[in-house]
Design an enzyme around this catalytic site. Structure first.
Site, short mmCIF file in Angstrom:
data_model
loop_
_atom_site.label_atom_id
_atom_site.label_comp_id
_atom_site.label_asym_id
_atom_site.label_seq_id
_atom_site.Cartn_x
_atom_site.Cartn_y
_atom_site.Cartn_z
N SER A 39 37.92 79.19 62.52
CA SER A 39 38.39 77.99 63.21
C SER A 39 39.89 77.74 63.04
CB SER A 39 37.62 76.76 62.71
OG SER A 39 37.76 76.60 61.31
N ASP A 331 42.45 67.44 60.17
CA ASP A 331 41.11 66.94 59.86
C ASP A 331 40.73 67.38 58.44
OD1 ASP A 331 40.41 69.62 60.08
OD2 ASP A 331 39.26 69.39 61.92
N HIS A 334 41.55 71.52 58.54
CA HIS A 334 42.55 72.27 59.29
C HIS A 334 43.93 71.62 59.29
CE1 HIS A 334 38.53 73.02 61.08
NE2 HIS A 334 38.92 74.27 60.95
#
Length: 366
Positions: A39, A331, A334
């Site tokens: 991600s 977040d 990340h």
């Protein structure tokens, strides 16, 4: 949900078409950029698979212009890497825009929740593991790239000059080894043995890429996972050190082995060249000395909830912080776009301070 997916696809068609137009007036440092990972570098592949690990909704993408599936408010570190190469942003492999000439300048295969180990992240549902991403790369070569090269030697030269970026391994800790209730890895392996397992598995995967034609490869080290909001939120009491040392020690075992890997691979895979990007030291310094980089808040998520904003991820239509350029973390897991930009400036440029044995720029020029 279908209408949202249609909007994302439409915007991708507009964006990547425009991006390719922009790149035609510049001579890139490499013919293509192929991205593998999780991600941290996913550009939207998980939009197209049944998984809980998605970021195809606002406020994700708020500074990109629309939600793309990137787990960030804007661009990721490999987006900046593509820009340093003089290339457009790489479309996700699973996107309908990834066909024809759109694949000639590269593809992003990264998938949120993916790991080096196939079982990593399985509690999220579907994800394309690194093994699966390499298989997709093989299909890209066979079905998408070969038609553009009448001479097999020209295709081999194109692949040999292209840059392969591999940014993976974090999930093998936070979504495997550090989840003993779901995964047995921490009960089977010591920290040292687990790091050895990951590197042994990754080495075999890199050999698969080499056999497909990849020659110039960038191996990104894992960041200091003990400093991310999701891990900080689980620490009981006050955390005076700023990071969870035990977790960072585990990651360092992996990184120390990964840093040594180019020495071995550069000798054992003829015609190849590997560099290691030291994301750990750079990112740790950003957390410990944020003002050095123009940052202010190094341990709280811009969009999240609970302690450090790390108890849950950024939810649909949740109001994020307004001063995003001051935050290290977007977040619970990340970095923000500004943090990604800083990382890229130090690792995807001419600087060799955080690259070993040569800089990203020097690799591209080989």
């Amino acid at each position: 949900m279908k209408s949202l997916l249609f909007c994302v696809v439409f915007l991708e068609l507009v964006w990547f078409g425009y991006g390719h137009d922009l790149s035609r007036n510049h001579r890139p440092l490499a013919p293509a950029f192929f991205i593998f990972g999780d991600s941290l570098v996913d550009s939207g592949n998980n939009n197209y698979i049944p998984t809980l690990a998605k970021a195809n909704y606002l406020p994700y993408g708020i500074d990109f212009g629309f939600p793309t599936g990137r787990f960030c408010n804007g661009r990721t570190v490999v987006d900046y890497g593509a820009m340093y190469l003089g290339l457009p942003l790489m479309p996700p492999y699973l996107s309908p825009v990834s066909f024809g000439q759109n694949v000639l300048k590269g593809i992003n295969y990264a998938s949120a929740a993916a790991g080096i180990l196939d079982e990593t992240g399985q509690h999220y549902g579907a994800r394309t593991t690194l093994n699966g991403q390499i298989s997709q790369f093989g299909m890209t070569i066979e079905f998408n790239l070969q038609p553009f090269f009448q001479n097999p030697a020209d295709l081999r030269k194109y692949l040999a000059k292209s840059i392969i970026a591999i940014n993976i391994g974090s999930n093998d800790y936070i979504n495997n080894y550090l989840m003993p209730d779901r995964y047995s890895s921490s009960q089977i392996y010591s920290g040292e043995d687990y790091a050895t397992l990951l590197i042994k598995t990754l080495s075999a995967q890199i050999s698969r890429l080499y056999n497909l034609g990849a020659r110039k490869m960038v191996l990104a080290g894992s960041g200091p996972l003990g400093c991310i909001p999701s891990q900080l939120s689980m620490v009981k009491g006050n955390n005076s050190s700023g990071c969870v040392r035990k977790i960072n020690n585990l990651v360092s075992m992996f990184n120390s082995r990964l840093k040594d890997l180019p020495n071995t691979l550069n000798k054992t895979l003829p015609g190849s060249f590997f560099i290691y990007q030291n994301f750990y030291d750079l990112f740790h310094d950003m957390v410990v000395n944020p003002s050095r980089y123009g940052l202010v808040i190094p341990n709280k998520a811009c969009c999240g909830s609970g302690r450090y904003g790390g108890a849950s991820t950024c939810l649909p239509l949740q109001q994020p912080c307004l001063d995003r350029h001051h935050y290290v973390f977007w977040d619970a897991f990340h970095p923000t776009e500004i943090a990604n930009k800083i990382i890229a400036e130090n690792t995807f440029s001419k600087s060799a301070k955080y690259s070993y044995p040569i800089s990203f720029y020097e690799l591209a020029k080989l």
